[in-house]
Write a protein that holds these residues in place. Sequence first.
Motif, PDB file in Angstrom:
ATOM      1  N   ASP A   1      -6.578   2.851  -2.658  1.00 41.17           N
ATOM      2  CA  ASP A   1      -7.358   1.947  -1.803  1.00 41.17           C
ATOM      3  C   ASP A   1      -8.645   1.448  -2.455  1.00 41.17           C
ATOM      4  N   GLU A   2      -9.281   2.325  -3.231  1.00 44.06           N
ATOM      5  CA  GLU A   2     -10.600   1.981  -3.760  1.00 44.06           C
ATOM      6  C   GLU A   2     -10.548   1.421  -5.183  1.00 44.06           C
ATOM      7  N   VAL A   3      -9.432   1.659  -5.878  1.00 43.17           N
ATOM      8  CA  VAL A   3      -9.375   1.221  -7.275  1.00 43.17           C
ATOM      9  C   VAL A   3      -8.192   0.284  -7.533  1.00 43.17           C
ATOM     10  N   TYR A   4      -6.971   0.745  -7.248  1.00 44.68           N
ATOM     11  CA  TYR A   4      -5.828  -0.027  -7.735  1.00 44.68           C
ATOM     12  C   TYR A   4      -5.527  -1.279  -6.920  1.00 44.68           C
ATOM     13  N   LEU A   5      -5.545  -1.178  -5.610  1.00 47.76           N
ATOM     14  CA  LEU A   5      -5.301  -2.385  -4.823  1.00 47.76           C
ATOM     15  C   LEU A   5      -6.383  -3.444  -5.055  1.00 47.76           C
ATOM     16  N   PRO A   6      -7.670  -3.066  -5.093  1.00 48.23           N
ATOM     17  CA  PRO A   6      -8.681  -4.080  -5.446  1.00 48.23           C
ATOM     18  C   PRO A   6      -8.439  -4.688  -6.828  1.00 48.23           C
TER      19      PRO A   6
ATOM     20  N   ARG B   1       0.822  -1.212   0.000  1.00 48.36           N
ATOM     21  CA  ARG B   1       0.000   0.000   0.000  1.00 48.36           C
ATOM     22  C   ARG B   1       0.859   1.267   0.000  1.00 48.36           C
ATOM     23  N   THR B   2       1.843   1.331   0.875  1.00 44.15           N
ATOM     24  CA  THR B   2       2.643   2.558   0.943  1.00 44.15           C
ATOM     25  C   THR B   2       3.559   2.702  -0.270  1.00 44.15           C
ATOM     26  N   ASP B   3       4.006   1.565  -0.829  1.00 41.09           N
ATOM     27  CA  ASP B   3       4.758   1.642  -2.084  1.00 41.09           C
ATOM     28  C   ASP B   3       3.878   2.231  -3.184  1.00 41.09           C
ATOM     29  N   MET B   4       2.631   1.769  -3.264  1.00 41.15           N
ATOM     30  CA  MET B   4       1.722   2.270  -4.302  1.00 41.15           C
ATOM     31  C   MET B   4       1.343   3.727  -4.063  1.00 41.15           C
ATOM     32  N   LEU B   5       1.188   4.117  -2.799  1.00 38.11           N
ATOM     33  CA  LEU B   5       0.950   5.540  -2.525  1.00 38.11           C
ATOM     34  C   LEU B   5       2.108   6.383  -3.048  1.00 38.11           C
ATOM     35  N   ALA B   6       3.332   5.892  -2.865  1.00 39.59           N
ATOM     36  CA  ALA B   6       4.505   6.626  -3.342  1.00 39.59           C
ATOM     37  C   ALA B   6       4.538   6.685  -4.869  1.00 39.59           C
ATOM     38  N   VAL B   7       4.193   5.571  -5.523  1.00 36.80           N
ATOM     39  CA  VAL B   7       4.153   5.541  -6.988  1.00 36.80           C
ATOM     40  C   VAL B   7       3.123   6.550  -7.502  1.00 36.80           C
ATOM     41  N   PHE B   8       1.912   6.508  -6.941  1.00 43.96           N
ATOM     42  CA  PHE B   8       0.856   7.418  -7.385  1.00 43.96           C
ATOM     43  C   PHE B   8       1.239   8.875  -7.113  1.00 43.96           C
ATOM     44  N   ASP B   9       1.889   9.125  -5.976  1.00 45.51           N
ATOM     45  CA  ASP B   9       2.312  10.485  -5.657  1.00 45.51           C
ATOM     46  C   ASP B   9       3.310  11.001  -6.678  1.00 45.51           C
ATOM     47  N   ARG B  10       4.259  10.161  -7.070  1.00 46.82           N
ATOM     48  CA  ARG B  10       5.245  10.566  -8.082  1.00 46.82           C
ATOM     49  C   ARG B  10       4.579  10.870  -9.411  1.00 46.82           C
ATOM     50  N   ILE B  11       3.622  10.020  -9.784  1.00 45.83           N
ATOM     51  CA  ILE B  11       2.909  10.253 -11.044  1.00 45.83           C
ATOM     52  C   ILE B  11       2.138  11.564 -10.969  1.00 45.83           C
ATOM     53  N   ALA B  12       1.491  11.813  -9.827  1.00 49.17           N
ATOM     54  CA  ALA B  12       0.717  13.047  -9.668  1.00 49.17           C
ATOM     55  C   ALA B  12       1.609  14.278  -9.770  1.00 49.17           C
ATOM     56  N   LEU B  13       2.795  14.225  -9.170  1.00 46.04           N
ATOM     57  CA  LEU B  13       3.722  15.352  -9.256  1.00 46.04           C
ATOM     58  C   LEU B  13       4.168  15.577 -10.689  1.00 46.04           C
ATOM     59  N   ARG B  14       4.445  14.479 -11.388  1.00 47.35           N
ATOM     60  CA  ARG B  14       4.862  14.585 -12.790  1.00 47.35           C
ATOM     61  C   ARG B  14       3.728  15.144 -13.649  1.00 47.35           C
ATOM     62  N   THR B  15       2.515  14.654 -13.427  1.00 53.38           N
ATOM     63  CA  THR B  15       1.375  15.134 -14.200  1.00 53.38           C
ATOM     64  C   THR B  15       1.098  16.598 -13.907  1.00 53.38           C
ATOM     65  N   GLY B  16       1.241  16.986 -12.638  1.00 52.98           N
ATOM     66  CA  GLY B  16       1.012  18.381 -12.279  1.00 52.98           C
ATOM     67  C   GLY B  16       2.006  19.325 -12.924  1.00 52.98           C
ATOM     68  N   SER B  17       3.226  18.819 -13.204  1.00 54.84           N
ATOM     69  CA  SER B  17       4.232  19.664 -13.835  1.00 54.84           C
ATOM     70  C   SER B  17       4.069  19.700 -15.349  1.00 54.84           C
ATOM     71  N   MET B  18       3.209  18.840 -15.875  1.00 55.97           N
ATOM     72  CA  MET B  18       2.951  18.789 -17.306  1.00 55.97           C
ATOM     73  C   MET B  18       2.092  19.979 -17.735  1.00 55.97           C
ATOM     74  N   MET B  19       2.358  20.502 -18.911  1.00 59.93           N
ATOM     75  CA  MET B  19       1.514  21.568 -19.434  1.00 59.93           C
ATOM     76  C   MET B  19       0.290  20.916 -20.063  1.00 59.93           C
ATOM     77  N   SER B  20      -0.843  20.971 -19.375  1.00 62.31           N
ATOM     78  CA  SER B  20      -2.028  20.258 -19.853  1.00 62.31           C
ATOM     79  C   SER B  20      -2.474  20.746 -21.219  1.00 62.31           C
ATOM     80  N   GLY B  21      -2.288  22.038 -21.511  1.00 55.91           N
ATOM     81  CA  GLY B  21      -2.656  22.561 -22.819  1.00 55.91           C
ATOM     82  C   GLY B  21      -1.854  21.916 -23.926  1.00 55.91           C
ATOM     83  N   MET B  22      -0.567  21.671 -23.654  1.00 55.85           N
ATOM     84  CA  MET B  22       0.286  21.031 -24.646  1.00 55.85           C
ATOM     85  C   MET B  22      -0.169  19.600 -24.904  1.00 55.85           C
ATOM     86  N   ILE B  23      -0.427  18.854 -23.831  1.00 46.57           N
ATOM     87  CA  ILE B  23      -0.859  17.472 -24.001  1.00 46.57           C
ATOM     88  C   ILE B  23      -2.234  17.413 -24.660  1.00 46.57           C
ATOM     89  N   ALA B  24      -3.122  18.315 -24.272  1.00 49.55           N
ATOM     90  CA  ALA B  24      -4.439  18.364 -24.923  1.00 49.55           C
ATOM     91  C   ALA B  24      -4.276  18.645 -26.410  1.00 49.55           C
TER      92      ALA B  24
END
Length: 198
Positions: A185-190, A81-104
């Motif tokens: 907790d509600e999606v990926y671990l299940p 669980r805590t490993d996956m929280l760390a993975v998701f957190d890293r992805i979220a930080l990377r996505t947040g730094s992405m220029m959404s307009g560019m990807i769109a």
Amino acid sequence: MSEPKSRRRGAELEQAILDAAWAELSELGYARFTVEGVAARAGTSKPVLYRRWKNRAELALAAWNQRVPAAKGVPDTGSLRTDMLAVFDRIALRTGSMMSGMIAGVMAEAFRHPEVAELLRSRLTQPSPLTEAVRTVVDRAVRRGELPPVEVPLRALRAPLDLVRNEYFMCGQTLDETTIAELVDEVYLPLLRGLRAG
């Protein structure tokens, strides 16, 4: 157009082009991003760029991938669980730094140009540092006895990125800790625990 600024070659020239592409994206957004503009900013010519990247979408993705590198190392907290929280957190930080307009913009381009759609499709169907990190986290959980031996298909390995990206684009902001915990907790671990039954 003026002559190239120098006789840069190889890695030096490629770095100058990617830096110029990132600057163009940052200042103008994807809608006004052009190969001509990048070439002028980098002090080179369009044919030099087209020898490396087939179109502006490929160039934009290359510039973003190089500017926002994936986090190094695989989380190893001793718990799935805590490993996956760390993975998701890293992805979220990377996505947040992405220029959404560019990807769109790149996604919109995919609807108009089959070659861009193929580029995106090929990226999604190949293993990546992220999918390998998720595989490593799952393998460690199996060795600790948190999961039975399980074969995780590529789509499931890619699901953390898909979940975070969908949440980001739907809400338009970086994910907070509560949202990340809910996704884990509600999606990926299940999902992982459901795979074992198969």
